[in-house]
Motif scaffolding. Structure first.
Motif, PDB file in Angstrom:
ATOM      1  N   VAL A  35       0.877  -1.204   0.012  1.00  0.00           N
ATOM      2  CA  VAL A  35       0.029   0.005  -0.100  1.00  0.00           C
ATOM      3  C   VAL A  35       0.806   1.378   0.119  1.00  0.00           C
ATOM      4  CG1 VAL A  35      -1.842   1.147   1.350  1.00  0.00           C
ATOM      5  CG2 VAL A  35      -1.754  -1.385   1.347  1.00  0.00           C
ATOM      6  N   TYR A  36       0.887   2.115  -0.849  1.00  0.00           N
ATOM      7  CA  TYR A  36       1.364   3.289  -0.813  1.00  0.00           C
ATOM      8  C   TYR A  36       1.112   4.416   0.124  1.00  0.00           C
ATOM      9  CZ  TYR A  36       3.638   1.996  -5.396  1.00  0.00           C
ATOM     10  OH  TYR A  36       4.322   1.294  -6.255  1.00  0.00           O
ATOM     11  N   PRO A  37       2.052   5.215   0.493  1.00  0.00           N
ATOM     12  CA  PRO A  37       1.739   6.122   1.726  1.00  0.00           C
ATOM     13  C   PRO A  37       0.483   6.902   1.578  1.00  0.00           C
ATOM     14  CG  PRO A  37       4.002   6.116   0.901  1.00  0.00           C
ATOM     15  CD  PRO A  37       3.609   5.297   0.089  1.00  0.00           C
ATOM     16  N   ASN A  38       0.154   7.132   0.365  1.00  0.00           N
ATOM     17  CA  ASN A  38      -1.293   7.833   0.157  1.00  0.00           C
ATOM     18  C   ASN A  38      -2.227   6.998   0.262  1.00  0.00           C
ATOM     19  OD1 ASN A  38      -1.135   6.443  -2.421  1.00  0.00           O
ATOM     20  ND2 ASN A  38      -1.322   8.346  -3.453  1.00  0.00           N
ATOM     21  N   GLY A  39      -2.158   5.694   0.425  1.00  0.00           N
ATOM     22  CA  GLY A  39      -3.404   4.687   0.473  1.00  0.00           C
ATOM     23  C   GLY A  39      -3.422   3.939  -0.617  1.00  0.00           C
ATOM     24  N   THR A  40      -3.030   4.123  -1.786  1.00  0.00           N
ATOM     25  CA  THR A  40      -3.397   3.607  -3.035  1.00  0.00           C
ATOM     26  C   THR A  40      -2.686   2.129  -2.913  1.00  0.00           C
ATOM     27  OG1 THR A  40      -2.841   5.507  -4.213  1.00  0.00           O
ATOM     28  CG2 THR A  40      -2.856   3.587  -5.672  1.00  0.00           C
ATOM     29  N   LYS A  41      -3.610   1.105  -3.321  1.00  0.00           N
ATOM     30  CA  LYS A  41      -3.082  -0.138  -3.190  1.00  0.00           C
ATOM     31  C   LYS A  41      -2.252  -0.531  -4.320  1.00  0.00           C
ATOM     32  CE  LYS A  41      -7.002  -2.275  -0.194  1.00  0.00           C
ATOM     33  NZ  LYS A  41      -8.050  -2.946  -0.276  1.00  0.00           N
ATOM     34  N   GLY A  42      -1.108  -0.952  -3.883  1.00  0.00           N
ATOM     35  CA  GLY A  42      -0.030  -1.408  -5.382  1.00  0.00           C
ATOM     36  C   GLY A  42      -0.444  -2.751  -5.807  1.00  0.00           C
ATOM     37  N   LEU A  43      -0.325  -3.621  -4.689  1.00  0.00           N
ATOM     38  CA  LEU A  43      -0.287  -4.937  -4.838  1.00  0.00           C
ATOM     39  C   LEU A  43      -1.447  -5.709  -3.500  1.00  0.00           C
ATOM     40  CD1 LEU A  43       3.271  -6.128  -5.362  1.00  0.00           C
ATOM     41  CD2 LEU A  43       1.521  -5.955  -7.203  1.00  0.00           C
ATOM     42  N   GLY A  68      -0.709  -6.994 -17.937  1.00  0.00           N
ATOM     43  CA  GLY A  68      -1.718  -6.087 -17.043  1.00  0.00           C
ATOM     44  C   GLY A  68      -1.731  -4.623 -17.786  1.00  0.00           C
ATOM     45  N   THR A  69      -2.955  -3.951 -17.571  1.00  0.00           N
ATOM     46  CA  THR A  69      -3.096  -2.703 -18.177  1.00  0.00           C
ATOM     47  C   THR A  69      -2.098  -1.728 -17.405  1.00  0.00           C
ATOM     48  OG1 THR A  69      -4.972  -2.488 -16.918  1.00  0.00           O
ATOM     49  CG2 THR A  69      -5.228  -3.096 -19.193  1.00  0.00           C
ATOM     50  N   SER A  70      -2.063  -0.563 -17.991  1.00  0.00           N
ATOM     51  CA  SER A  70      -1.655   0.363 -17.013  1.00  0.00           C
ATOM     52  C   SER A  70      -2.273   0.694 -15.641  1.00  0.00           C
ATOM     53  CB  SER A  70      -1.556   1.867 -17.960  1.00  0.00           C
ATOM     54  OG  SER A  70      -0.845   2.751 -17.259  1.00  0.00           O
ATOM     55  N   GLY A  71      -1.181   0.807 -14.480  1.00  0.00           N
ATOM     56  CA  GLY A  71      -1.855   1.032 -13.178  1.00  0.00           C
ATOM     57  C   GLY A  71      -2.218  -0.346 -12.545  1.00  0.00           C
ATOM     58  N   ALA A  72      -2.146  -1.514 -13.350  1.00  0.00           N
ATOM     59  CA  ALA A  72      -2.317  -2.794 -12.819  1.00  0.00           C
ATOM     60  C   ALA A  72      -1.524  -3.326 -11.592  1.00  0.00           C
ATOM     61  CB  ALA A  72      -2.336  -3.915 -13.713  1.00  0.00           C
ATOM     62  N   GLY A  73      -0.291  -2.687 -11.477  1.00  0.00           N
ATOM     63  CA  GLY A  73       0.678  -3.155 -10.469  1.00  0.00           C
ATOM     64  C   GLY A  73       2.008  -3.774 -10.983  1.00  0.00           C
ATOM     65  N   LYS A  74       2.224  -3.880 -12.248  1.00  0.00           N
ATOM     66  CA  LYS A  74       3.286  -4.498 -12.584  1.00  0.00           C
ATOM     67  C   LYS A  74       4.863  -3.837 -12.155  1.00  0.00           C
ATOM     68  CE  LYS A  74       2.189  -3.419 -17.175  1.00  0.00           C
ATOM     69  NZ  LYS A  74       1.041  -2.619 -16.851  1.00  0.00           N
ATOM     70  N   SER A  75       4.623  -2.637 -12.199  1.00  0.00           N
ATOM     71  CA  SER A  75       6.216  -2.034 -11.907  1.00  0.00           C
ATOM     72  C   SER A  75       6.351  -2.177 -10.683  1.00  0.00           C
ATOM     73  CB  SER A  75       6.094  -0.275 -12.028  1.00  0.00           C
ATOM     74  OG  SER A  75       5.863  -0.161 -13.447  1.00  0.00           O
ATOM     75  N   THR A  76       5.131  -2.125  -9.484  1.00  0.00           N
ATOM     76  CA  THR A  76       5.017  -2.253  -8.242  1.00  0.00           C
ATOM     77  C   THR A  76       5.855  -3.552  -7.869  1.00  0.00           C
ATOM     78  OG1 THR A  76       3.208  -0.816  -7.924  1.00  0.00           O
ATOM     79  CG2 THR A  76       3.677  -2.080  -6.006  1.00  0.00           C
ATOM     80  N   LEU A  77       5.411  -4.472  -8.409  1.00  0.00           N
ATOM     81  CA  LEU A  77       5.821  -5.757  -8.373  1.00  0.00           C
ATOM     82  C   LEU A  77       7.290  -6.075  -8.651  1.00  0.00           C
ATOM     83  CD1 LEU A  77       3.755  -9.172  -9.108  1.00  0.00           C
ATOM     84  CD2 LEU A  77       6.168  -9.130  -9.543  1.00  0.00           C
TER      85      LEU A  77
HETATM   86  P1  ADP Z   1       1.823  -0.552 -13.691  1.00  0.00           P
HETATM   87  O1  ADP Z   1       3.203  -0.629 -13.760  1.00  0.00           O
HETATM   88  O2  ADP Z   1       0.851  -1.838 -13.874  1.00  0.00           O
HETATM   89  O3  ADP Z   1       1.192   0.400 -14.836  1.00  0.00           O
HETATM   90  P2  ADP Z   1       2.092   0.580 -11.108  1.00  0.00           P
HETATM   91  O4  ADP Z   1       2.674  -0.766 -10.627  1.00  0.00           O
HETATM   92  O5  ADP Z   1       2.798   1.642 -11.665  1.00  0.00           O
HETATM   93  O6  ADP Z   1       1.226  -0.197 -12.337  1.00  0.00           O
HETATM   94  O7  ADP Z   1       0.813   1.102 -10.146  1.00  0.00           O
HETATM   95  C1  ADP Z   1      -0.028   0.304  -9.521  1.00  0.00           C
HETATM   96  C2  ADP Z   1      -0.850   1.185  -8.715  1.00  0.00           C
HETATM   97  O8  ADP Z   1      -0.212   2.029  -7.772  1.00  0.00           O
HETATM   98  C3  ADP Z   1      -1.598   2.340  -9.706  1.00  0.00           C
HETATM   99  O9  ADP Z   1      -2.689   2.615  -9.080  1.00  0.00           O
HETATM  100  C4  ADP Z   1      -0.698   3.418  -9.297  1.00  0.00           C
HETATM  101  O10 ADP Z   1      -1.347   4.641  -9.678  1.00  0.00           O
HETATM  102  C5  ADP Z   1      -0.101   3.443  -8.063  1.00  0.00           C
HETATM  103  N1  ADP Z   1       1.178   4.016  -7.827  1.00  0.00           N
HETATM  104  C6  ADP Z   1       2.255   3.660  -8.482  1.00  0.00           C
HETATM  105  N2  ADP Z   1       3.238   4.407  -7.822  1.00  0.00           N
HETATM  106  C7  ADP Z   1       2.768   4.938  -6.905  1.00  0.00           C
HETATM  107  C8  ADP Z   1       3.294   5.785  -5.800  1.00  0.00           C
HETATM  108  N3  ADP Z   1       4.938   6.095  -5.796  1.00  0.00           N
HETATM  109  N4  ADP Z   1       2.244   6.570  -4.973  1.00  0.00           N
HETATM  110  C9  ADP Z   1       1.178   6.299  -5.097  1.00  0.00           C
HETATM  111  N5  ADP Z   1       0.586   5.249  -5.872  1.00  0.00           N
HETATM  112  C10 ADP Z   1       1.418   4.618  -6.821  1.00  0.00           C
END
Ligand code: ADP
Ligand code: ADP
Length: 237
Positions: A10-18, A35-44
């Motif tokens: 969970v990102y500090p702003n509350g967004t669920k990444g994974l 996965g589509t943009s925003g799915a969580g690929k980079s986060t993983l």
């Molecule tokens: P993808 O790589 O699949 O496009 P990301 O892993 O970048 O997806 O993002 C997954 C979710 O986490 C999205 O909703 C994105 O907006 C959010 N997110 C990514 N990086 C941050 C961040 N540094 N702070 C808050 N939210 C983030």
């Protein structure tokens, strides 16, 4: 081996990444995350080398508990997990050879970086990696004078000179034209097959993922919705 056990981020702003990721990748696998943009690929991907810290669960990378690392230990760990970025992240005005050698300099040794005092071993290892990705002839050219595909090969070579079993790549071919993208994917495939490196990359181009990776992990809104061989992937995901 890479092992996610009930991992959430969970990102500090509350967004669920994974959310609740369970995933085990054995040494030598070639895995594409789609996965589509925003799915969580980079986060993983970024969790695997500690660029993102996990909020819950366990994440083991070659028996290292990544969440427990900090400071120097984390930097040291990262040096052994090769990472390739969409934007190459090269030092534009340094030569290709120097860009690759930088990956071998222990991060405390700024002296070496500033004065360019590389050992013979550093140089040989860098040349060997450049040879493996077919750009040995570019060793003494400035990085910013290369094409996108060549720059991405430099970053591949840089990752290869690190003493690593695992190569991570965050959208490595999405900035490249289709022909060049395939050439870079061919390099990944060769590195996977010949050197038995684990490849974990994300790619939004599904056809390329299916063509090159042997295993596909599809994520949607931070959760795994498919994990299996590429040949079993159906249109719905
Ligand atoms: P993808 O790589 O699949 O496009 P990301 O892993 O970048 O997806 O993002 C997954 C979710 O986490 C999205 O909703 C994105 O907006 C959010 N997110 C990514 N990086 C941050 C961040 N540094 N702070 C808050 N939210 C983030
Ligand atoms: P993509 O969809 O191409 O993966 P994103 O738009 O999700 O890219 O993210 C681009 C960059 O912005 C990433 O470094 C990500 O960590 C960051 N980011 C994404 N969403 C947020 C957010 N809600 N708050 C802060 N940073 C974010």
């Amino acid at each position: 081996m890479i092992k996610f056990e009930n991992v959430s981020k969970v990102y500090p702003n509350g967004t669920k990444g994974l959310t609740n990721i369970n995933l085990t990748i054995e040494q030598g696998e070639f895995v594409a995350i789609i996965g589509t943009s925003g799915a969580g690929k980079s986060t993983l991907i970024r969790c695997v080398n500690g660029l993102n810290n996990i909020t819950q669960g366990n994440l083991l990378v070659n028996d290292t508990d990544v969440a427990k690392l900090k400071g120097k230990e984390l930097r040291q760990f990262r040096r052994h997990v090769g990472m390739i970025f969409q934007s190459y992240n090269l030092v534009p005005r340094a030569t290709v050879l120097k860009n690759v050698m930088f990956a071998r300099v222990p991060d405390m040794n700024l002296f070496k970086v500033i004065f360019g005092l590389f050992s013979k071993e550093d140089k040989l290892a860098a040349l060997d990696s450049l040879n493996k990705v077919g750009i040995l002839d570019k060793a003494f050219i400035r990085a910013d004078q290369l094409s996108g595909g060549q720059q991405q090969r430099v970053s591949l070579a840089r990752a290869l000179t690190q003493d690593t079993d695992i190569l991570l790549a965050d959208e490595p071919v999405s900035a490249l034209d289709p022909v060049t993208a395939k050439e870079v994917m061919d390099d990944f495939k060769r590195i996977n097959e010949d050197l038995n490196k684990t490849i974990l990359l994300n790619i939004h181009h599904v056809e390329l993922a299916l063509e090159y990776a042997s295993r596909i992990v599809a994520i949607k809104k931070g959760e795994i919705v498919y994990d299996g061989p590429s040949q079993n992937v159906t249109k719905e995901i």
